[in-house]
Design an enzyme around this catalytic site. Sequence first.
Site, PDB file in Angstrom:
ATOM      1  N   ASN A  19      -1.749   3.219   2.338  1.00 42.61           N
ATOM      2  CA  ASN A  19      -1.836   2.501   1.061  1.00 42.61           C
ATOM      3  C   ASN A  19      -0.430   2.459   0.463  1.00 42.61           C
ATOM      4  O   ASN A  19       0.057   3.451  -0.060  1.00 42.61           O
ATOM      5  CB  ASN A  19      -2.809   3.249   0.137  1.00 42.61           C
ATOM      6  CG  ASN A  19      -2.828   2.678  -1.271  1.00 42.61           C
ATOM      7  OD1 ASN A  19      -2.312   1.583  -1.515  1.00 42.61           O
ATOM      8  ND2 ASN A  19      -3.431   3.408  -2.201  1.00 42.61           N
ATOM      9  N   LYS A  21       0.639   0.898  -2.070  1.00 47.35           N
ATOM     10  CA  LYS A  21       0.693   0.735  -3.536  1.00 47.35           C
ATOM     11  C   LYS A  21       1.716  -0.358  -3.880  1.00 47.35           C
ATOM     12  O   LYS A  21       1.929  -1.264  -3.081  1.00 47.35           O
ATOM     13  CB  LYS A  21       0.993   2.079  -4.207  1.00 47.35           C
ATOM     14  CG  LYS A  21       0.056   3.181  -3.695  1.00 47.35           C
ATOM     15  CD  LYS A  21       0.046   4.408  -4.530  1.00 47.35           C
ATOM     16  CE  LYS A  21      -0.901   5.428  -3.902  1.00 47.35           C
ATOM     17  NZ  LYS A  21      -1.040   6.630  -4.701  1.00 47.35           N
ATOM     18  N   HIS A 106      -9.799   2.486  -6.062  1.00 46.97           N
ATOM     19  CA  HIS A 106      -8.788   3.551  -6.032  1.00 46.97           C
ATOM     20  C   HIS A 106      -8.661   4.156  -7.429  1.00 46.97           C
ATOM     21  O   HIS A 106      -8.798   3.451  -8.426  1.00 46.97           O
ATOM     22  CB  HIS A 106      -7.450   2.965  -5.573  1.00 46.97           C
ATOM     23  CG  HIS A 106      -6.426   4.018  -5.321  1.00 46.97           C
ATOM     24  ND1 HIS A 106      -5.706   4.596  -6.344  1.00 46.97           N
ATOM     25  CD2 HIS A 106      -6.028   4.616  -4.179  1.00 46.97           C
ATOM     26  CE1 HIS A 106      -4.897   5.507  -5.833  1.00 46.97           C
ATOM     27  NE2 HIS A 106      -5.076   5.544  -4.517  1.00 46.97           N
ATOM     28  N   GLU A 108      -6.226   4.891  -9.175  1.00 43.53           N
ATOM     29  CA  GLU A 108      -5.253   4.206 -10.050  1.00 43.53           C
ATOM     30  C   GLU A 108      -5.875   2.949 -10.653  1.00 43.53           C
ATOM     31  O   GLU A 108      -5.572   2.588 -11.792  1.00 43.53           O
ATOM     32  CB  GLU A 108      -3.969   3.896  -9.263  1.00 43.53           C
ATOM     33  CG  GLU A 108      -3.159   5.169  -9.035  1.00 43.53           C
ATOM     34  CD  GLU A 108      -2.337   5.187  -7.760  1.00 43.53           C
ATOM     35  OE1 GLU A 108      -2.083   4.108  -7.176  1.00 43.53           O
ATOM     36  OE2 GLU A 108      -1.952   6.293  -7.327  1.00 43.53           O
ATOM     37  N   GLU A 178     -10.766  11.054  -2.519  1.00 47.41           N
ATOM     38  CA  GLU A 178      -9.410  11.297  -2.995  1.00 47.41           C
ATOM     39  C   GLU A 178      -9.466  12.020  -4.338  1.00 47.41           C
ATOM     40  O   GLU A 178      -9.632  11.383  -5.381  1.00 47.41           O
ATOM     41  CB  GLU A 178      -8.663   9.972  -3.194  1.00 47.41           C
ATOM     42  CG  GLU A 178      -8.477   9.181  -1.921  1.00 47.41           C
ATOM     43  CD  GLU A 178      -7.269   8.250  -2.049  1.00 47.41           C
ATOM     44  OE1 GLU A 178      -6.349   8.398  -1.240  1.00 47.41           O
ATOM     45  OE2 GLU A 178      -7.243   7.422  -2.961  1.00 47.41           O
ATOM     46  N   GLY A 184      -0.498  11.822  -5.073  1.00 50.99           N
ATOM     47  CA  GLY A 184       0.900  11.720  -5.482  1.00 50.99           C
ATOM     48  C   GLY A 184       1.474  12.982  -6.093  1.00 50.99           C
ATOM     49  O   GLY A 184       2.560  12.952  -6.676  1.00 50.99           O
ATOM     50  N   SER A 224      -1.951  13.309  -1.102  1.00 52.23           N
ATOM     51  CA  SER A 224      -0.842  14.130  -0.613  1.00 52.23           C
ATOM     52  C   SER A 224      -0.984  14.531   0.858  1.00 52.23           C
ATOM     53  O   SER A 224      -0.633  15.653   1.237  1.00 52.23           O
ATOM     54  CB  SER A 224      -0.643  15.362  -1.509  1.00 52.23           C
ATOM     55  OG  SER A 224      -0.253  14.950  -2.811  1.00 52.23           O
TER      56      SER A 224
END
Length: 267
Positions: A19, A21, A106, A108, A178, A184, A224
């Site tokens: 991904n 991003k 996701h 985010e 996730e 991150g 991560s």
Amino acid sequence: MPFSLTRENPVRRPLLVGNWKMNKTASEAVSIIRELLKLFPANPYPEVVVAPPFTALESVRTVLGSSSIVSLGAQNLHAEPQGAFTGEISGPMLRDLGCRYVIIGHSERRTLFGEHDADIRKKLGAALAHGLWPILCVGESLKEREAGKTASIVTTQVQAGLAELAAEELATIAIAYEPVWAIGTGRAATTEQAVEVHQAIRRCLHSTWDKSVADATRILYGGSVTPQNAGSLLAAEGIDGALVGGACLKPDSFAMIVAASKQPSAH
Ligand code: PGA
């Protein structure tokens, strides 16, 4: 379109998804993909997907050519096939660009762009309607984990994201667990933590649908993932691959993560 995860053959071939991003221009993406293709074995056992930004899909597809080593994925889609939705991208547009997969829900998107379970369910339906294979992302926040709510948050997200779909409609769906606190941050879930949640998701698939869905659905871990922790995570029973953010932007790291995934003999 071939699809190996039939109900008759519920072997869950590992799925490794990068991904990207909002990183890399189209020309930078071309260099990364060229590098990646050099590093991958001619015919890797895991299924490998790259999900660059929309603006790089066309150029990445051109570099991939007819290569079957890496498939193309998108990071999001709009629920409608077309219309007055300025700035949005639809399922038919993604299919036309050669996308096979699409990441949906996701964290985010959920936290920064206000996507709720109902929006995510609509997007998932749109993906299926247009022949895209959805990767549904779910995960708890640190606060929810500390409150002991991880399993209930995650299974509620799974049930809401897949609400009212029949078992046969789930054949092309993967789920990515996730934990929000791991994305991150450099602080991945331990293998034990990931396995525990994967088991809860699989039990939820069994109880909400049936055993064949639970056995055939690929559940990935994300948050991560690095070449250092990939070996342990990807070898674990019930972890069928990874959704990789930061480490997928470095071709050698992503290639090492792909190389760490389960091989056929491990099944
Ligand atoms: P990360 O991102 O690997 O950089 O933690 C994972 C993701 O957001 O999918």
